[in-house]
Scaffold this motif. Structure first.
Motif, mmCIF file in Angstrom:
data_model
loop_
_atom_site.group_PDB
_atom_site.id
_atom_site.type_symbol
_atom_site.label_atom_id
_atom_site.label_comp_id
_atom_site.label_asym_id
_atom_site.label_seq_id
_atom_site.Cartn_x
_atom_site.Cartn_y
_atom_site.Cartn_z
ATOM 1 N N LEU A 38 -6.230 -3.022 3.570
ATOM 2 C CA LEU A 38 -5.689 -1.661 3.540
ATOM 3 C C LEU A 38 -6.006 -0.965 2.214
ATOM 4 N N ALA A 39 -5.981 -1.732 1.116
ATOM 5 C CA ALA A 39 -6.321 -1.150 -0.185
ATOM 6 C C ALA A 39 -7.775 -0.680 -0.194
ATOM 7 N N PHE A 54 -1.739 -1.808 -12.433
ATOM 8 C CA PHE A 54 -2.978 -2.485 -12.055
ATOM 9 C C PHE A 54 -3.296 -2.254 -10.577
ATOM 10 N N ASN A 55 -4.547 -2.533 -10.192
ATOM 11 C CA ASN A 55 -4.975 -2.364 -8.806
ATOM 12 C C ASN A 55 -4.225 -3.309 -7.875
ATOM 13 N N THR A 56 -3.929 -2.802 -6.670
ATOM 14 C CA THR A 56 -3.239 -3.624 -5.672
ATOM 15 C C THR A 56 -4.058 -4.862 -5.321
ATOM 16 N N ALA A 57 -5.379 -4.700 -5.219
ATOM 17 C CA ALA A 57 -6.261 -5.814 -4.879
ATOM 18 C C ALA A 57 -6.238 -6.899 -5.948
ATOM 19 N N LEU A 58 -5.785 -6.552 -7.137
ATOM 20 C CA LEU A 58 -5.659 -7.524 -8.219
ATOM 21 C C LEU A 58 -4.250 -8.110 -8.265
ATOM 22 N N GLU A 61 -9.930 0.849 -3.168
ATOM 23 C CA GLU A 61 -10.136 -0.298 -4.047
ATOM 24 C C GLU A 61 -11.103 -1.250 -3.354
ATOM 25 N N LYS A 62 -12.321 -1.324 -3.843
ATOM 26 C CA LYS A 62 -13.400 -2.017 -3.151
ATOM 27 C C LYS A 62 -13.139 -3.509 -3.017
ATOM 28 N N LEU A 63 -13.336 -4.033 -1.813
ATOM 29 C CA LEU A 63 -13.217 -5.457 -1.535
ATOM 30 C C LEU A 63 -14.618 -6.058 -1.587
ATOM 31 N N ILE A 74 0.828 -1.206 0.000
ATOM 32 C CA ILE A 74 0.000 0.000 0.000
ATOM 33 C C ILE A 74 0.864 1.259 0.000
ATOM 34 N N ILE A 75 1.910 1.250 0.827
ATOM 35 C CA ILE A 75 2.790 2.422 0.905
ATOM 36 C C ILE A 75 3.493 2.648 -0.425
ATOM 37 N N LYS A 76 3.984 1.567 -1.031
ATOM 38 C CA LYS A 76 4.656 1.691 -2.328
ATOM 39 C C LYS A 76 3.688 2.152 -3.411
#
Length: 299
Positions: free
Chosen positions: A108-109, A252-256, A115-117, A39-41
């Motif tokens: 955290l995302a 791309f999204n972190t959640a992905l 970014e919706k979970l 998340i920080i990166k």
């Protein structure tokens, strides 16, 4: 435990290894740091991309961004803990616990990056916990390693050399042929490189960790050139992973990125560990990995 004995289950109370417990604790702390570092990166990459060339487009302006470096330091702390974990516990125990970092980064995302979970992501988090717990309870003991030369013999057996050759060929093809065309639209290109290279890197980390552990116990392994070969391979793999993981996070999204990366990375690492250390017998441990991999796919 001598190398002639059968692997035992981590879940048997009489056979619980203190080294496995240490490795377990280190792996969990590693996941906390690494999950947060994503998340920080990501925030650092977004901030750097707003004023320079994005990492996904081949830029390196993020190297001047303090927030990215904060994430990098957090990841380094996590990787140090991860490195230490491989010195105490088998890769089939340590690597699947990386799924915990997926849960942390996904949560955290959702809260920080917006970014919706979705519901399937939540189900995936639960399955990851179930899978990780199952792995911890039934992780087999590896053969006891007495010297870095023994590790070198394992790494230079035909089966593992064939695996390493296939990995190198696949990575070169992806980098040269597919990333220029599909890197910005197909996440599997960047993640494929990270995961393939990472599976070899983990074996080097595991080997180097054992070598250092033996050295600290009084059997100096730094005198052997094989130790330094493992170190060079580890460094090469780490830098390659960092480069392409940054590109993936920026595009791309972190959640992905997180779940796809870890499901591929975990699967390939287990395959590499089975080939090199021969820790899975009869396919039973592979069945125990299934809940973890299914959970990551839901994410």
């Amino acid at each position: 435990m001598g190398s002639s004995q059968q692997p035992t289950s981590f879940g048997d109370p009489q056979e619980i290894s203190s080294d496995n417990v240490k490795g377990l604790c280190l792996a969990i702390s590693s996941s906390l740091f690494i999950g947060s570092s994503f998340i920080i990166k990501k925030k650092g990459l977004q901030k750097a991309g707003a004023s320079g060339v994005r990492a996904g487009a081949g830029g390196y302006s993020y190297l001047l961004e303090p927030l990215w470096w904060a994430g990098m330091i957090t990841m380094i702390v996590g990787e140090i803990a991860n490195f230490a974990a491989y010195a105490f516990a088998p890769a089939v125990l340590v690597t699947p616990l990386g799924a915990l970092s997926i849960i942390i980064s996904a949560a955290l995302a959702h809260m920080i990056l917006g970014e919706k979970l979705h519901i399937f992501g939540m189900v995936g988090c639960v399955l990851c916990i179930v899978g990780s717990t199952t792995i911890c309870l039934h992780a087999p003991q590896e053969r006891q390693i007495e010297s870095v030369k023994e590790l070198w013999d394992l790494a230079t057996e035909p089966a593992f050399l064939l695996y390493a050759t296939l990995v190198i060929v696949a990575v070169v093809i992806i980098i040269v042929q597919y990333i220029p065309k599909y890197g910005q639209t197909h996440i599997i290109a960047y993640i494929g490189v990270c995961s393939l290279v990472g599976s070899i890197g983990v074996m080097s980390v595991r080997a180097l960790g054992i070598a250092l552990k033996l050295t600290f116990s009084g059997m100096n392994q730094l005198l052997y050139p094989q130790t330094w070969v493992f170190a060079v391979v580890m460094a090469t793999c780490v830098f390659t992973q960092m480069n392409y993981l940054n590109k993936a996070l920026d595009t791309f999204n972190t959640a992905l990125v997180s779940p796809i990366y870890y499901v591929m990375f975990t699967s390939l690492t287990i395959v590499a560990s089975v080939i090199m250390f021969k820790v899975i017998q009869g396919g039973r441990s592979l069945k125990r990995v299934t809940p973890l991999l299914v959970g990551e796919n839901f994410l």
